[in-house]
Design a protein around this motif. Sequence first.
Motif, short mmCIF file in Angstrom:
data_model
loop_
_atom_site.label_atom_id
_atom_site.label_comp_id
_atom_site.label_asym_id
_atom_site.label_seq_id
_atom_site.Cartn_x
_atom_site.Cartn_y
_atom_site.Cartn_z
N MET A 96 0.85 -1.18 0.00
CA MET A 96 0.00 0.00 0.00
C MET A 96 0.89 1.23 0.00
SD MET A 96 -3.17 -0.83 -0.08
CE MET A 96 -4.00 0.63 0.52
N ILE A 97 0.44 2.28 -0.65
CA ILE A 97 1.22 3.50 -0.72
C ILE A 97 0.29 4.69 -0.50
CG2 ILE A 97 1.01 3.65 -3.24
CD1 ILE A 97 3.86 4.82 -3.25
N ALA A 98 0.76 5.64 0.27
CA ALA A 98 -0.12 6.74 0.67
C ALA A 98 -0.36 7.76 -0.43
CB ALA A 98 0.47 7.44 1.90
N LEU A 99 0.50 7.78 -1.41
CA LEU A 99 0.36 8.78 -2.46
C LEU A 99 -0.61 8.31 -3.53
CD1 LEU A 99 4.05 9.95 -2.74
CD2 LEU A 99 2.23 10.85 -1.31
N GLY A 100 -0.83 9.16 -4.52
CA GLY A 100 -1.89 8.85 -5.47
C GLY A 100 -1.47 8.82 -6.91
#
Length: 206
Positions: A96-100
């Motif tokens: 999972m990665i917090a950026l978009g």
Amino acid sequence: MALEINFYYPDAETVQVSLNETTSLADLNDIVSAFAKAVNKDFTPITELLDSTHLGTGRQTEFMTYEVFNSYHSETELMRYIKKLERKDLALNHSMIALGSCTMKLNAAAEMLPLSNPQWGNIHPFVPVDQAQGYQEMLNKLELQLNEATGFAGTSLQPNSGAQGEFAGLMAIRAYHHSRGDHHRDICLIPSSAHGTNPASAVMLV
């Protein structure tokens, strides 16, 4: 138009010309001849370009001496090196990665091949629309295909980055609410882990 040259006129008294490393001696003579013809004067063709190295502007130090610049001699070797670097970073396909959206541009080499084709990528951004009909046809067709795939009434290809895309999306959402008379719906919830442009886009819509 006979010389197949476009000049840019930012105002009534200014003419701008764009040159780069691909500009040839013949191109320069065509440009000068166009100006000479415009004022009804003769011109002396340019026969050689000035070598600027004797002016002291040439680089005297070595360059690209780092090992990586001299270690990979094929496209396959270079791609493997880049992949090795990629695996050291946090990625969408591993966790999972917090950026978009800015981290989602996973363009494969096969997708980059047509984009790097000079017949596609060498067009000037200020070229007149009537000289870019092929581009217009492809872009219009892409918009129609996206409309059909998404069910949307229209598609814009103008946003050129993730930040622009999210701002355009918020504008579309706001327009939808306004079309229903819901002008009071002006709150946008942004998680603390969001990309910095997310709250910035929300504030710009206020």
